[in-house]
Design an enzyme around this catalytic site. Structure first.
Site, PDB file in Angstrom:
ATOM      1  CG  ASP A   9       0.405   5.861  -0.984  1.00 38.67           C
ATOM      2  OD1 ASP A   9      -0.706   6.124  -1.486  1.00 38.67           O
ATOM      3  OD2 ASP A   9       0.949   4.753  -1.107  1.00 38.67           O
ATOM      4  CB  SER A  10      -2.334   3.390   1.718  1.00 42.51           C
ATOM      5  OG  SER A  10      -2.054   2.956   0.390  1.00 42.51           O
ATOM      6  CE1 TYR A  41      -4.017   3.392   5.119  1.00 41.07           C
ATOM      7  CE2 TYR A  41      -4.540   5.550   4.211  1.00 41.07           C
ATOM      8  CZ  TYR A  41      -3.874   4.777   5.136  1.00 41.07           C
ATOM      9  OH  TYR A  41      -3.068   5.377   6.076  1.00 41.07           O
ATOM     10  N   GLY A  42      -7.861   0.609   0.380  1.00 41.02           N
ATOM     11  CA  GLY A  42      -9.019   0.413  -0.488  1.00 41.02           C
ATOM     12  C   GLY A  42     -10.194  -0.330   0.122  1.00 41.02           C
ATOM     13  CB  CYS A  72      -3.299   7.642  -0.811  1.00 40.10           C
ATOM     14  SG  CYS A  72      -4.442   6.260  -0.510  1.00 40.10           S
ATOM     15  CG  ASN A  73      -5.705   7.646  -6.813  1.00 41.08           C
ATOM     16  OD1 ASN A  73      -6.158   8.428  -7.639  1.00 41.08           O
ATOM     17  ND2 ASN A  73      -4.445   7.201  -6.875  1.00 41.08           N
ATOM     18  CD  GLU A 151       2.583  -1.148   0.127  1.00 40.07           C
ATOM     19  OE1 GLU A 151       3.523  -1.332   0.930  1.00 40.07           O
ATOM     20  OE2 GLU A 151       2.286  -0.024  -0.311  1.00 40.07           O
ATOM     21  CB  CYS A 183      -4.250   2.802  -7.171  1.00 42.10           C
ATOM     22  SG  CYS A 183      -3.305   2.242  -5.724  1.00 42.10           S
ATOM     23  CB  THR A 184      -0.030   6.673  -6.081  1.00 45.91           C
ATOM     24  OG1 THR A 184      -0.405   6.317  -4.746  1.00 45.91           O
ATOM     25  CG2 THR A 184      -0.625   8.026  -6.438  1.00 45.91           C
ATOM     26  CG  HIS A 185       0.260   1.072  -4.278  1.00 45.55           C
ATOM     27  ND1 HIS A 185      -0.418   2.010  -3.544  1.00 45.55           N
ATOM     28  CD2 HIS A 185       1.034   0.385  -3.386  1.00 45.55           C
ATOM     29  CE1 HIS A 185      -0.081   1.908  -2.267  1.00 45.55           C
ATOM     30  NE2 HIS A 185       0.801   0.932  -2.151  1.00 45.55           N
TER      31      HIS A 185
END
Length: 269
Positions: A9-10, A41-42, A72-73, A151, A183-185
């Site tokens: 993932d990012s 990354y977006g 990561c989407n 993050e 988004c996995t976040h």
């Protein structure tokens, strides 16, 4: 030696997938890479996201994984096909599992999608949803402020709830009954998101469905780690190891082994 499932993932967002894999497949060994030094990354160009994803997969391949999961989407939207063409093991992303879960849950046929700028611009979720059900109505919104909050480990502050509420205010007047956390976040912010859009809205995290896909593919290929000793998972991050470890241990509710990675960090844009 047990071959691991590689998950990348990012940043810390893919830990939502890790947690679900650990729950559904407790005997599978996981090696996780969070690119925390280069998150998010977006906002990055597609070519850069592809290059970053290649670099991470090239690093993870040394551990001989039996599967690669792009948790990561944004990376799924931009790099999934590229990575599939480069490695010999199965590679899956998180967009189609999330879309499938949303189709199964919506009653109204109106589905919301929130994600990074890159994911929303790619229209990957809309395409995946309409492949499954062409008459579905999709309402998408980019939420670029969410990943930095996660993050930083800032999940529950008043500032976070206000930022989330302000970002999602336009969705309150729409007819959606289901919202994909694209988004996995974002599952880290699930309580703030639910409060912002209304508790009657069903929130869809792709993690559970992605773990099911992993299980199905490994079972079909005869690669499930049935009967193995309980695994010791490995975690790598490219940014602040102390912050990553604190967030990971809080989310997973267990101690982790962490390997910091020195990574080149270009500026966004």
């Amino acid at each position: 030696m047990q071959q691991p499932i590689a998950i990348l993932d990012s940043g810390v967002g893919g830990l939502t997938v890790v947690k679900e894999v650990m729950r559904q497949l407790p005997r599978e060994k996981i090696i996780y890479f969070g690119d925390t030094a280069r998150t998010p990354y977006g906002p990055r160009p597609e070519e850069e996201v592809i290059r970053f994803t290649r670099e991470i997969v090239d690093y993870l391949i040394q551990f001989r994984p039996k599967m690669v999961v792009i948790a990561c989407n944004t990376a799924t939207a931009f790099a999934l096909a590229d990575i599939r063409s480069r490695v010999a093991v199965p590679v899956i992303g998180v967009i189609h599992p999330g879309a499938r879960a949303a189709i199964n849950r919506t009653q109204s046929g109106f589905v919301g999608v929130i994600g990074t700028e890159g994911t929303i611009k790619s229209a990957a979720y809309e395409e995946a949803l309409k492949q499954l059900k062409p008459q579905i109505e999709v309402i998408s919104r980019a939420c670029p402020k969410f990943v930095p909050l996660v993050e930083q480990g800032n999940f529950r502050s008043d500032e976070t709830y206000k930022t989330v509420a302000d970002s999602l205010e336009p969705l309150r007047s729409t007819p959606i009954d289901t919202l994909i956390l694209g988004c996995t976040h974002y599952p880290f912010l699930a309580d703030a998101i639910a409060e912002a859009v209304g508790r009657h809205i069903t929130l869809i995290s792709s993690a559970e469905e992605t773990a099911r896909d992993i299980s199905t593919i490994l079972q079909v290929k005869g690669r499930l780690a049935l009967g193995e000793a309980m695994p010791v998972h490995q975690f790598c991050c490219s940014g602040d190891p102390a912050l990553f470890k604190a967030i990971a241990q809080q989310w997973l509710n267990e101690e982790i082994e962490l390997t910091p990675i020195v990574w080149q960090v270009p500026n966004i844009g």
